[in-house]
Write a protein that holds these residues in place. Structure first.
Motif, PDB file in Angstrom:
ATOM      1  N   ILE A 122      25.834  21.490  25.897  1.00 35.28           N
ATOM      2  CA  ILE A 122      25.732  21.233  24.453  1.00 35.28           C
ATOM      3  C   ILE A 122      25.430  22.523  23.707  1.00 35.28           C
ATOM      4  O   ILE A 122      25.914  22.751  22.588  1.00 35.28           O
ATOM      5  CB  ILE A 122      24.643  20.174  24.181  1.00 35.28           C
ATOM      6  N   THR A 123      24.624  23.392  24.329  1.00 35.11           N
ATOM      7  CA  THR A 123      24.284  24.679  23.707  1.00 35.11           C
ATOM      8  C   THR A 123      25.541  25.496  23.441  1.00 35.11           C
ATOM      9  O   THR A 123      25.692  26.088  22.357  1.00 35.11           O
ATOM     10  CB  THR A 123      23.334  25.475  24.622  1.00 35.11           C
ATOM     11  N   PHE A 124      26.437  25.521  24.396  1.00 36.24           N
ATOM     12  CA  PHE A 124      27.674  26.287  24.220  1.00 36.24           C
ATOM     13  C   PHE A 124      28.560  25.678  23.131  1.00 36.24           C
ATOM     14  O   PHE A 124      29.268  26.394  22.422  1.00 36.24           O
ATOM     15  CB  PHE A 124      28.438  26.359  25.547  1.00 36.24           C
ATOM     16  N   ASP A 138      38.668  33.949  19.351  1.00 36.55           N
ATOM     17  CA  ASP A 138      38.452  34.520  20.683  1.00 36.55           C
ATOM     18  C   ASP A 138      37.094  34.104  21.239  1.00 36.55           C
ATOM     19  O   ASP A 138      36.963  33.809  22.433  1.00 36.55           O
ATOM     20  CB  ASP A 138      38.558  36.043  20.637  1.00 36.55           C
ATOM     21  N   ARG A 139      36.074  34.096  20.386  1.00 33.95           N
ATOM     22  CA  ARG A 139      34.741  33.706  20.855  1.00 33.95           C
ATOM     23  C   ARG A 139      34.698  32.213  21.192  1.00 33.95           C
ATOM     24  O   ARG A 139      34.027  31.802  22.141  1.00 33.95           O
ATOM     25  CB  ARG A 139      33.689  34.046  19.805  1.00 33.95           C
ATOM     26  N   ILE A 140      35.418  31.409  20.422  1.00 33.83           N
ATOM     27  CA  ILE A 140      35.482  29.972  20.726  1.00 33.83           C
ATOM     28  C   ILE A 140      36.083  29.762  22.118  1.00 33.83           C
ATOM     29  O   ILE A 140      35.554  28.987  22.928  1.00 33.83           O
ATOM     30  CB  ILE A 140      36.319  29.229  19.671  1.00 33.83           C
ATOM     31  N   ASN A 141      37.187  30.436  22.403  1.00 36.10           N
ATOM     32  CA  ASN A 141      37.831  30.317  23.719  1.00 36.10           C
ATOM     33  C   ASN A 141      36.899  30.784  24.833  1.00 36.10           C
ATOM     34  O   ASN A 141      36.832  30.167  25.904  1.00 36.10           O
ATOM     35  CB  ASN A 141      39.129  31.124  23.743  1.00 36.10           C
ATOM     36  N   PHE A 142      36.190  31.885  24.580  1.00 40.27           N
ATOM     37  CA  PHE A 142      35.245  32.413  25.572  1.00 40.27           C
ATOM     38  C   PHE A 142      34.129  31.404  25.847  1.00 40.27           C
ATOM     39  O   PHE A 142      33.803  31.115  27.008  1.00 40.27           O
ATOM     40  CB  PHE A 142      34.664  33.731  25.068  1.00 40.27           C
ATOM     41  N   LEU A 143      33.531  30.856  24.787  1.00 46.34           N
ATOM     42  CA  LEU A 143      32.420  29.912  24.939  1.00 46.34           C
ATOM     43  C   LEU A 143      32.880  28.595  25.560  1.00 46.34           C
ATOM     44  O   LEU A 143      32.091  27.892  26.183  1.00 46.34           O
ATOM     45  CB  LEU A 143      31.777  29.650  23.575  1.00 46.34           C
ATOM     46  N   ILE A 145      35.060  28.315  27.975  1.00 45.16           N
ATOM     47  CA  ILE A 145      35.410  28.452  29.389  1.00 45.16           C
ATOM     48  C   ILE A 145      34.364  29.213  30.204  1.00 45.16           C
ATOM     49  O   ILE A 145      33.825  28.693  31.186  1.00 45.16           O
ATOM     50  CB  ILE A 145      36.785  29.149  29.542  1.00 45.16           C
ATOM     51  N   VAL A 146      34.052  30.443  29.803  1.00 46.14           N
ATOM     52  CA  VAL A 146      33.299  31.347  30.678  1.00 46.14           C
ATOM     53  C   VAL A 146      31.841  30.926  30.898  1.00 46.14           C
ATOM     54  O   VAL A 146      31.436  30.700  32.053  1.00 46.14           O
ATOM     55  CB  VAL A 146      33.393  32.797  30.171  1.00 46.14           C
ATOM     56  N   PRO A 147      31.000  30.802  29.855  1.00 48.56           N
ATOM     57  CA  PRO A 147      29.591  30.445  30.118  1.00 48.56           C
ATOM     58  C   PRO A 147      29.413  29.102  30.820  1.00 48.56           C
ATOM     59  O   PRO A 147      28.599  29.013  31.757  1.00 48.56           O
ATOM     60  CB  PRO A 147      28.969  30.441  28.704  1.00 48.56           C
ATOM     61  N   PRO A 148      30.158  28.038  30.419  1.00 48.02           N
ATOM     62  CA  PRO A 148      29.975  26.765  31.133  1.00 48.02           C
ATOM     63  C   PRO A 148      30.330  26.850  32.617  1.00 48.02           C
ATOM     64  O   PRO A 148      29.661  26.252  33.459  1.00 48.02           O
ATOM     65  CB  PRO A 148      30.916  25.800  30.387  1.00 48.02           C
ATOM     66  N   GLN A 149      31.394  27.605  32.939  1.00 45.99           N
ATOM     67  CA  GLN A 149      31.802  27.708  34.336  1.00 45.99           C
ATOM     68  C   GLN A 149      30.797  28.523  35.155  1.00 45.99           C
ATOM     69  O   GLN A 149      30.499  28.179  36.310  1.00 45.99           O
ATOM     70  CB  GLN A 149      33.200  28.328  34.437  1.00 45.99           C
ATOM     71  N   ILE A 150      30.268  29.590  34.575  1.00 47.72           N
ATOM     72  CA  ILE A 150      29.256  30.389  35.274  1.00 47.72           C
ATOM     73  C   ILE A 150      28.018  29.546  35.541  1.00 47.72           C
ATOM     74  O   ILE A 150      27.458  29.549  36.650  1.00 47.72           O
ATOM     75  CB  ILE A 150      28.899  31.652  34.462  1.00 47.72           C
ATOM     76  N   PHE A 151      27.584  28.799  34.523  1.00 46.20           N
ATOM     77  CA  PHE A 151      26.405  27.943  34.686  1.00 46.20           C
ATOM     78  C   PHE A 151      26.658  26.866  35.738  1.00 46.20           C
ATOM     79  O   PHE A 151      25.784  26.556  36.557  1.00 46.20           O
ATOM     80  CB  PHE A 151      26.030  27.303  33.351  1.00 46.20           C
ATOM     81  N   LEU A 152      27.871  26.288  35.712  1.00 43.31           N
ATOM     82  CA  LEU A 152      28.199  25.239  36.674  1.00 43.31           C
ATOM     83  C   LEU A 152      28.198  25.768  38.102  1.00 43.31           C
ATOM     84  O   LEU A 152      27.753  25.080  39.026  1.00 43.31           O
ATOM     85  CB  LEU A 152      29.556  24.628  36.329  1.00 43.31           C
ATOM     86  N   ILE A 153      28.688  26.987  38.289  1.00 47.13           N
ATOM     87  CA  ILE A 153      28.651  27.592  39.623  1.00 47.13           C
ATOM     88  C   ILE A 153      27.215  27.732  40.106  1.00 47.13           C
ATOM     89  O   ILE A 153      26.893  27.454  41.267  1.00 47.13           O
ATOM     90  CB  ILE A 153      29.356  28.967  39.607  1.00 47.13           C
ATOM     91  N   LEU A 154      26.317  28.145  39.208  1.00 47.78           N
ATOM     92  CA  LEU A 154      24.914  28.343  39.580  1.00 47.78           C
ATOM     93  C   LEU A 154      24.246  27.046  40.001  1.00 47.78           C
ATOM     94  O   LEU A 154      23.448  27.026  40.945  1.00 47.78           O
ATOM     95  CB  LEU A 154      24.143  28.973  38.414  1.00 47.78           C
TER      96      LEU A 154
END
Length: 253
Positions: A122-124, A138-143, A145-154
């Motif tokens: 929700i934060t993203f 560009d920032r919308i596309n980044f937010l 995909i990238v932060p949610p996937q990194i967090f999910l991997i963790l």
């Protein structure tokens, strides 16, 4: 069976794909990866015995036959049950029915990961809303995909890898300690759990003319002596004919 660090990490990634929610990075789609029969086979492949992994995954899959995720909520996590349940069962060399008993509570623990996943994401979304107000595509596309996937991997790869690597010996010790009648009880419970999934499936099959096909397949399997594969192929033919002749005719009427 010993699980190496590399194997544990790969098992963690199997769960990551199962809970991912982004079918564009998988070969069989999210709903395929979350099924225990599929990720059980992949875990078995990682551990060097895909046949046993598939057998255990298929046993674990039965209680989850009618699983659905409605409104973004989950009451259980079949992907975690299939992935970690298969890994620990293979490491402890237990019967598939015992594996089912072990996997069901593991699947319930998976709801914690799912809630954490949805809550933090929700934060993203709020950050993407702010970027939208600024017109920063560009920032919308980044937010997105990238932060949610990194967090999910963790929150998926790390705990499952640790549980696979360090939990295998613990589970094996527990199984050894439960040898005899307690293990027989676990096997009996594991044999009952699939009935829950089948019953839930039957409840969803109460449409007009649907249950008759189920009972026909059941009777054909029990009394004809044909293997399941042959019955499944007959079912595919019947389903095709029924869909083409009956359902299309009903729509055209």
């Amino acid at each position: 069976m010993e699980i190496s660090i590399l194997q544990a990490i790969l098992i963690g990634f199997v769960y990551y794909l199962g809970i991912n929610g982004t079918p564009w990075i998988t070969l069989v789609g999210t709903h395929g990866w979350m099924r225990p029969i599929w990720n059980g086979m992949i875990v078995g492949l990682i551990l060097g015995d895909p046949v046993q992994g598939t057998i255990i995954g298929a046993a674990i899959n039965l209680p989850y036959l009618a699983f659905i995720s409605a409104g973004g909520t989950v009451a259980m996590d079949p992907a975690l049950a299939g992935t970690l349940g298969t890994a620990l069962a293979m490491a402890a060399n237990v019967d598939p029915m015992v594996a089912t008993t072990l996997a069901v509570p593991i699947g319930l623990l998976g709801t914690i990961i799912w809630v954490l996943h949805m809550t933090v994401d929700i934060t993203f979304v709020h950050m993407a809303d702010k970027a939208a107000e600024e017109g920063n595509i560009d920032r919308i596309n980044f937010l997105h995909i990238v932060p949610p996937q990194i967090f999910l991997i963790l929150i998926t790869v790390v705990p499952v890898a640790l549980a696979s690597y360090f939990g295998a010996d613990a589970v094996k010790g527990i199984i050894d300690a439960l040898g005899g009648k307690p293990l027989a009880v676990l096997s009996a419970i594991g044999g009952i759990l699939p009935a829950l999934g089948i019953a839930m499936n039957l409840r969803a099959m109460n449409g007009k003319g649907t249950l008759v096909f189920f009972f026909f397949g059941f009777l054909l399997t029990v009394y004809s002596g044909l293997p399941i594969l042959a019955v499944s192929l007959f079912a595919m033919v019947i389903a095709y004919v029924f869909t083409e002749l009956y359902l299309k005719e009903g729509r055209n009427a």
